[in-house]
Design a protein around this motif. Structure first.
Motif, PDB file in Angstrom:
ATOM      1  N   LYS A  15     145.059  17.670  28.866  1.00 29.76           N
ATOM      2  CA  LYS A  15     145.776  18.070  27.648  1.00 29.76           C
ATOM      3  C   LYS A  15     146.999  18.929  27.956  1.00 29.76           C
ATOM      4  O   LYS A  15     148.027  18.783  27.310  1.00 29.76           O
ATOM      5  CB  LYS A  15     144.845  18.849  26.720  1.00 29.76           C
ATOM      6  N   TRP A  16     146.872  19.823  28.918  1.00 34.42           N
ATOM      7  CA  TRP A  16     147.916  20.827  29.130  1.00 34.42           C
ATOM      8  C   TRP A  16     148.825  20.557  30.325  1.00 34.42           C
ATOM      9  O   TRP A  16     149.857  21.203  30.465  1.00 34.42           O
ATOM     10  CB  TRP A  16     147.284  22.207  29.278  1.00 34.42           C
ATOM     11  N   ILE A  19     149.491  15.212  30.118  1.00 35.55           N
ATOM     12  CA  ILE A  19     150.199  14.651  28.958  1.00 35.55           C
ATOM     13  C   ILE A  19     151.615  15.212  28.842  1.00 35.55           C
ATOM     14  O   ILE A  19     152.565  14.438  28.668  1.00 35.55           O
ATOM     15  CB  ILE A  19     149.367  14.828  27.674  1.00 35.55           C
ATOM     16  N   PRO A  20     151.827  16.547  28.948  1.00 38.97           N
ATOM     17  CA  PRO A  20     153.219  17.030  28.932  1.00 38.97           C
ATOM     18  C   PRO A  20     154.063  16.488  30.080  1.00 38.97           C
ATOM     19  O   PRO A  20     155.253  16.209  29.904  1.00 38.97           O
ATOM     20  CB  PRO A  20     153.072  18.554  29.024  1.00 38.97           C
ATOM     21  N   LEU A  22     153.727  13.515  31.485  1.00 40.98           N
ATOM     22  CA  LEU A  22     154.070  12.145  31.098  1.00 40.98           C
ATOM     23  C   LEU A  22     155.165  12.118  30.041  1.00 40.98           C
ATOM     24  O   LEU A  22     156.056  11.265  30.075  1.00 40.98           O
ATOM     25  CB  LEU A  22     152.818  11.416  30.591  1.00 40.98           C
ATOM     26  N   VAL A  23     155.097  13.040  29.092  1.00 39.24           N
ATOM     27  CA  VAL A  23     156.142  13.111  28.060  1.00 39.24           C
ATOM     28  C   VAL A  23     157.491  13.409  28.697  1.00 39.24           C
ATOM     29  O   VAL A  23     158.504  12.788  28.351  1.00 39.24           O
ATOM     30  CB  VAL A  23     155.784  14.173  26.990  1.00 39.24           C
ATOM     31  N   LEU A  24     157.526  14.332  29.645  1.00 36.91           N
ATOM     32  CA  LEU A  24     158.781  14.656  30.327  1.00 36.91           C
ATOM     33  C   LEU A  24     159.295  13.489  31.155  1.00 36.91           C
ATOM     34  O   LEU A  24     160.506  13.258  31.219  1.00 36.91           O
ATOM     35  CB  LEU A  24     158.610  15.898  31.202  1.00 36.91           C
ATOM     36  N   VAL A  26     158.688  10.210  30.591  1.00 33.90           N
ATOM     37  CA  VAL A  26     159.103   9.114  29.721  1.00 33.90           C
ATOM     38  C   VAL A  26     160.326   9.482  28.889  1.00 33.90           C
ATOM     39  O   VAL A  26     161.278   8.718  28.792  1.00 33.90           O
ATOM     40  CB  VAL A  26     157.932   8.678  28.808  1.00 33.90           C
ATOM     41  N   PHE A  27     160.301  10.671  28.275  1.00 35.65           N
ATOM     42  CA  PHE A  27     161.363  11.063  27.356  1.00 35.65           C
ATOM     43  C   PHE A  27     162.323  12.087  27.945  1.00 35.65           C
ATOM     44  O   PHE A  27     163.123  12.677  27.214  1.00 35.65           O
ATOM     45  CB  PHE A  27     160.762  11.640  26.067  1.00 35.65           C
ATOM     46  N   GLY A  28     162.258  12.334  29.245  1.00 37.88           N
ATOM     47  CA  GLY A  28     163.092  13.357  29.873  1.00 37.88           C
ATOM     48  C   GLY A  28     164.578  13.106  29.705  1.00 37.88           C
ATOM     49  O   GLY A  28     165.344  14.028  29.401  1.00 37.88           O
ATOM     50  N   ILE A  31     165.486  13.836  26.032  1.00 35.58           N
ATOM     51  CA  ILE A  31     165.475  15.279  25.777  1.00 35.58           C
ATOM     52  C   ILE A  31     166.706  15.932  26.399  1.00 35.58           C
ATOM     53  O   ILE A  31     167.361  16.775  25.767  1.00 35.58           O
ATOM     54  CB  ILE A  31     164.174  15.911  26.326  1.00 35.58           C
TER      55      ILE A  31
END
Length: 72
Positions: A15-16, A19-20, A22-24, A26-28, A31
């Protein structure tokens, strides 16, 4: 199934950390581009405000010095 139920059974590091991360990954780029745009826009707005303030200062300085010469 709700996201909370899915994440309830996962370890804390998923969770901590995972997932963050992976978000960075994929969407880095998105952002970064949004932050670059917002910071650039803020810089341009501040530059515009500073230039307008400087212009007002210069106009008032020369206008007041012109009036004092007329008073003599």
């Amino acid at each position: 199934m709700a996201v909370q139920q899915i994440l309830a059974g996962m370890p804390w590091w998923v969770k901590w950390v995972a997932i963050p991360a992976l978000v960075l990954i994929v969407f880095g780029g998105l952002i970064t581009s949004v932050l670059t745009f917002v910071i650039g826009l803020l810089f341009k707005v501040l530059l515009f405000v500073a230039l307008v303030a400087g212009l007002i200062y210069v106009v008032r300085k020369f206008s007041s010095s012109g009036r004092s010469k007329e008073d003599w």
